[in-house]
Design an enzyme around this catalytic site. Structure first.
Site, PDB file in Angstrom:
ATOM      1  N   LYS A   1      -0.538  -9.091  -4.811  1.00 42.26           N
ATOM      2  CA  LYS A   1       0.442  -8.566  -3.846  1.00 42.26           C
ATOM      3  C   LYS A   1       1.263  -9.683  -3.216  1.00 42.26           C
ATOM      4  O   LYS A   1       2.413  -9.472  -2.862  1.00 42.26           O
ATOM      5  CB  LYS A   1      -0.252  -7.738  -2.766  1.00 42.26           C
ATOM      6  CG  LYS A   1      -0.769  -6.419  -3.317  1.00 42.26           C
ATOM      7  CD  LYS A   1      -0.831  -5.324  -2.295  1.00 42.26           C
ATOM      8  CE  LYS A   1      -1.123  -4.007  -2.993  1.00 42.26           C
ATOM      9  NZ  LYS A   1      -1.438  -2.925  -2.107  1.00 42.26           N
TER      10      LYS A   1
ATOM     11  N   LYS B   1      -1.747  -2.131 -14.145  1.00 42.93           N
ATOM     12  CA  LYS B   1      -2.310  -0.910 -13.553  1.00 42.93           C
ATOM     13  C   LYS B   1      -1.187   0.021 -13.100  1.00 42.93           C
ATOM     14  O   LYS B   1      -0.163  -0.440 -12.609  1.00 42.93           O
ATOM     15  CB  LYS B   1      -3.156  -1.335 -12.341  1.00 42.93           C
ATOM     16  CG  LYS B   1      -4.002  -0.257 -11.758  1.00 42.93           C
ATOM     17  CD  LYS B   1      -4.609  -0.719 -10.444  1.00 42.93           C
ATOM     18  CE  LYS B   1      -3.632  -0.599  -9.312  1.00 42.93           C
ATOM     19  NZ  LYS B   1      -4.218  -0.392  -7.984  1.00 42.93           N
TER      20      LYS B   1
ATOM     21  N   LYS C   1       1.239   3.036  -7.158  1.00 42.40           N
ATOM     22  CA  LYS C   1       2.240   3.878  -6.499  1.00 42.40           C
ATOM     23  C   LYS C   1       3.450   3.083  -6.031  1.00 42.40           C
ATOM     24  O   LYS C   1       4.515   3.646  -5.864  1.00 42.40           O
ATOM     25  CB  LYS C   1       1.637   4.701  -5.359  1.00 42.40           C
ATOM     26  CG  LYS C   1       0.898   3.955  -4.302  1.00 42.40           C
ATOM     27  CD  LYS C   1       0.350   4.951  -3.290  1.00 42.40           C
ATOM     28  CE  LYS C   1      -1.143   4.857  -3.125  1.00 42.40           C
ATOM     29  NZ  LYS C   1      -1.656   3.523  -2.807  1.00 42.40           N
TER      30      LYS C   1
HETATM   31  N1  AQP Z   1      -4.218   3.046 -11.866  1.00 39.40           N
HETATM   32  C1  AQP Z   1      -5.364   3.377 -11.301  1.00 39.40           C
HETATM   33  N2  AQP Z   1      -6.420   3.722 -12.057  1.00 39.40           N
HETATM   34  C2  AQP Z   1      -7.606   4.067 -11.484  1.00 39.40           C
HETATM   35  N3  AQP Z   1      -7.794   4.084 -10.152  1.00 39.40           N
HETATM   36  C3  AQP Z   1      -6.760   3.744  -9.380  1.00 39.40           C
HETATM   37  N4  AQP Z   1      -6.625   3.660  -8.061  1.00 39.40           N
HETATM   38  C4  AQP Z   1      -5.365   3.283  -7.758  1.00 39.40           C
HETATM   39  N5  AQP Z   1      -4.654   3.115  -8.882  1.00 39.40           N
HETATM   40  C5  AQP Z   1      -5.499   3.389  -9.900  1.00 39.40           C
HETATM   41  C6  AQP Z   1      -7.700   3.938  -7.129  1.00 39.40           C
HETATM   42  O1  AQP Z   1      -7.203   4.860  -6.183  1.00 39.40           O
HETATM   43  C7  AQP Z   1      -7.489   4.391  -4.877  1.00 39.40           C
HETATM   44  C8  AQP Z   1      -6.148   3.957  -4.305  1.00 39.40           C
HETATM   45  O2  AQP Z   1      -6.332   3.255  -3.179  1.00 39.40           O
HETATM   46  P1  AQP Z   1      -5.187   2.377  -2.500  1.00 39.40           P
HETATM   47  O3  AQP Z   1      -3.912   3.055  -2.502  1.00 39.40           O
HETATM   48  O4  AQP Z   1      -5.726   2.054  -1.149  1.00 39.40           O
HETATM   49  O5  AQP Z   1      -5.219   1.070  -3.355  1.00 39.40           O
HETATM   50  P2  AQP Z   1      -4.469   0.497  -4.586  1.00 39.40           P
HETATM   51  O6  AQP Z   1      -5.520   0.262  -5.608  1.00 39.40           O
HETATM   52  O7  AQP Z   1      -3.720  -0.691  -4.111  1.00 39.40           O
HETATM   53  O8  AQP Z   1      -3.454   1.596  -5.108  1.00 39.40           O
HETATM   54  P3  AQP Z   1      -2.006   1.389  -5.696  1.00 39.40           P
HETATM   55  O9  AQP Z   1      -1.538   2.679  -6.252  1.00 39.40           O
HETATM   56  O10 AQP Z   1      -1.989   0.196  -6.612  1.00 39.40           O
HETATM   57  O11 AQP Z   1      -1.176   1.116  -4.381  1.00 39.40           O
HETATM   58  P4  AQP Z   1      -0.128  -0.004  -4.067  1.00 39.40           P
HETATM   59  O12 AQP Z   1       0.915   0.062  -5.139  1.00 39.40           O
HETATM   60  O13 AQP Z   1       0.415   0.315  -2.715  1.00 39.40           O
HETATM   61  O14 AQP Z   1      -0.903  -1.278  -4.103  1.00 39.40           O
HETATM   62  C9  AQP Z   1      -8.463   3.243  -5.033  1.00 39.40           C
HETATM   63  O15 AQP Z   1      -9.777   3.724  -5.108  1.00 39.40           O
HETATM   64  C10 AQP Z   1      -8.052   2.677  -6.364  1.00 39.40           C
HETATM   65  O16 AQP Z   1      -9.100   1.970  -7.001  1.00 39.40           O
END
Ligand code: AQP
Length: 409
Positions: free
Chosen positions: A117, A199, A202
């Site tokens: 990030k 990955k 969002k």
């Molecule tokens: N691509 C993925 N495959 C499997 N699991 C996923 N998770 C997120 N993306 C995938 C799981 O969903 C939860 C999301 O939690 P978060 O939004 O707090 O964290 P994150 O992993 O940072 O999600 P994003 O979508 O990648 O958000 P941004 O883009 O804002 O950083 C967690 O349990 C994660 O493992």
């Protein structure tokens, strides 16, 4: 309430940093639903984590409510599960700061999410982005969580949470439950459709790479038809490390249909990607359709959603304050005093661990904090902290409870 007291505890959350994706559904929410009968569950919208990256306030508010609607539409019953927004329960920030002081710079520097990030947000590498795992540890430890269902990318954060909890426990005794991660066997890491080495996220800037729970069926189909595969023809649908895009699509299909990778390979034997990709798209459309429709319906009833948030915040705050006040803060040496009046009762305590008794006392609206025993063996000092207005109402019930524990004044 009685029944919940015997269940093990789950905490997990998702940031409202973007619209919910197929990745968060398959990696997290789907498993939250599956586990929610067996556990007492706290499912959170972690909006304080979201501000580690700049957010537009109106979008953040809208997404938080929409995320709640999607949680419910995915199958999380708000009566059985505590659904709430992190910033509504100040104990998260409170314990977050405490745990910052028990988290090492070196271990935070090793977090892959921080590295990732900070490279994507080079103009805003703030301290919150760095200490994110300590706040996440607070989220989890506040509820004496046993299990944290997350996608594979969050495993490292659950591991650091365990390290922080063990460090704290080594100093102050058995304060925190050490949580275990729950990573699903399939769907733990859903990859971008356009760059399958990354990955699905969002906050992904590439609109074709990410599928959102609320996306229209037409858009979903378009994304799957354009999904990156490779140039192989004939028997081309099989999983292997060199075929990242195809393996990812097979995983997605597997989560939607419940079929194994071998079954999927057999199903598409001899068919090209022209047949395979739309089939995956359709399976996703049908999985998400009822969720989207139900979430759209729920979003029309904001009063209902806000009631759930109020109720969730109250339930979560109750549990969080109980652990914070009776656990971490007192063990560290902070005194608990309520500005509206504190009473000190001296109770003869046969209980080696007065904390269990104090927790039960909360059922009677009474806050108790175990203190030192003044060197008088057999006596525990219990700081009886209760609002004066509650005292008359609570005291008789409390006396009864104390008697049931063999305590006398
Ligand atoms: N691509 C993925 N495959 C499997 N699991 C996923 N998770 C997120 N993306 C995938 C799981 O969903 C939860 C999301 O939690 P978060 O939004 O707090 O964290 P994150 O992993 O940072 O999600 P994003 O979508 O990648 O958000 P941004 O883009 O804002 O950083 C967690 O349990 C994660 O493992």
């Amino acid at each position: 309430m009685e029944e919940a007291a015997h269940k093990k505890i789950i905490f997990s959350g998702i940031q409202p940093s973007g619209d919910l994706t197929l990745g968060s559904y398959m990696g997290a929410i789907k498993n939250w639903v599956a586990l929610s009968d067996e556990y007492e569950c706290y499912y959170c919208i972690v909006d304080m984590h979201a501000i580690t990256v700049r957010q537009v306030p109106a979008d953040l508010r809208r997404r938080a409510l929409s995320q709640l609607a999607q949680y419910i539409a995915c199958g999380l019953d708000p009566k059985k599960n505590t659904l709430f927004i992190q910033s509504h329960v100040p104990a998260h920030a409170q314990l977050g700061w405490v745990l910052d002081c028990y988290t090492m710079f070196g271990e935070l520097s090793r977090m892959t999410q921080f590295k990732d990030k900070s490279s994507k947000n080079a103009d805003n590498i703030n301290a919150g982005l760095f200490t994110y795992p300590a706040l996440m540890a607070a989220d989890i430890l506040l509820y004496q969580t046993d299990l944290v269902p997350v996608g594979g990318d969050q495993k490292q954060h659950v591991e650091i949470c365990r390290d922080i909890a063990m460090r704290f426990n080594n100093i102050y005794g058995d304060v925190f439950t050490i949580p275990e991660p729950y990573i699903p066997p399939t769907g733990a890491r859903i990859m971008s459709l356009t760059s399958p080495e990354n990955k699905m996220s969002k906050s992904d800037k590439d609109p074709g790479g990410c599928i959102y729970i609320m996306q229209s069926p037409d858009d979903i189909m378009r994304c799957f038809k354009r999904a990156v595969t490779d140039s192989e023809t004939g028997h081309c649908v099989y999983a292997c490390p060199e075929k990242l895009g195809v393996t990812n699509l097979m995983q997605i299909y597997s989560v939607c249909t419940g079929k194994t990778m071998d079954e999927i390979e057999a199903e598409f034997d001899g068919m090209g990607y022209g047949a395979f990709k739309p089939a995956v798209g359709e399976a996703v459309v049908e999985t998400l359709r009822p969720i989207r429709e139900e979430a759209e319906r729920l979003m029309k009833d904001k009063a209902y959603l806000e009631d759930i948030l109020r109720d969730g915040a109250e339930r979560a705050a109750y549990a969080a304050n109980r652990e914070l006040i009776y656990g971490a803060l007192t063990d560290m040496g902070y005194a608990c005093a309520r500005p509206d009046g504190a009473f000190y009762l001296f109770l003869k305590s046969p209980e080696p661990d007065a904390r269990a008794f104090c927790r039960r006392a909360m059922d009677y609206d009474i806050l108790l904090v175990p203190g030192d025993d003044f060197g008088c063996p057999g006596y525990a000092r219990l700081a009886y902290c209760v609002a004066r207005s509650q005292l008359q109402r609570s005291l008789p019930a409390f006396r009864k409870l104390a008697e049931s524990y063999g305590l006398s004044k």
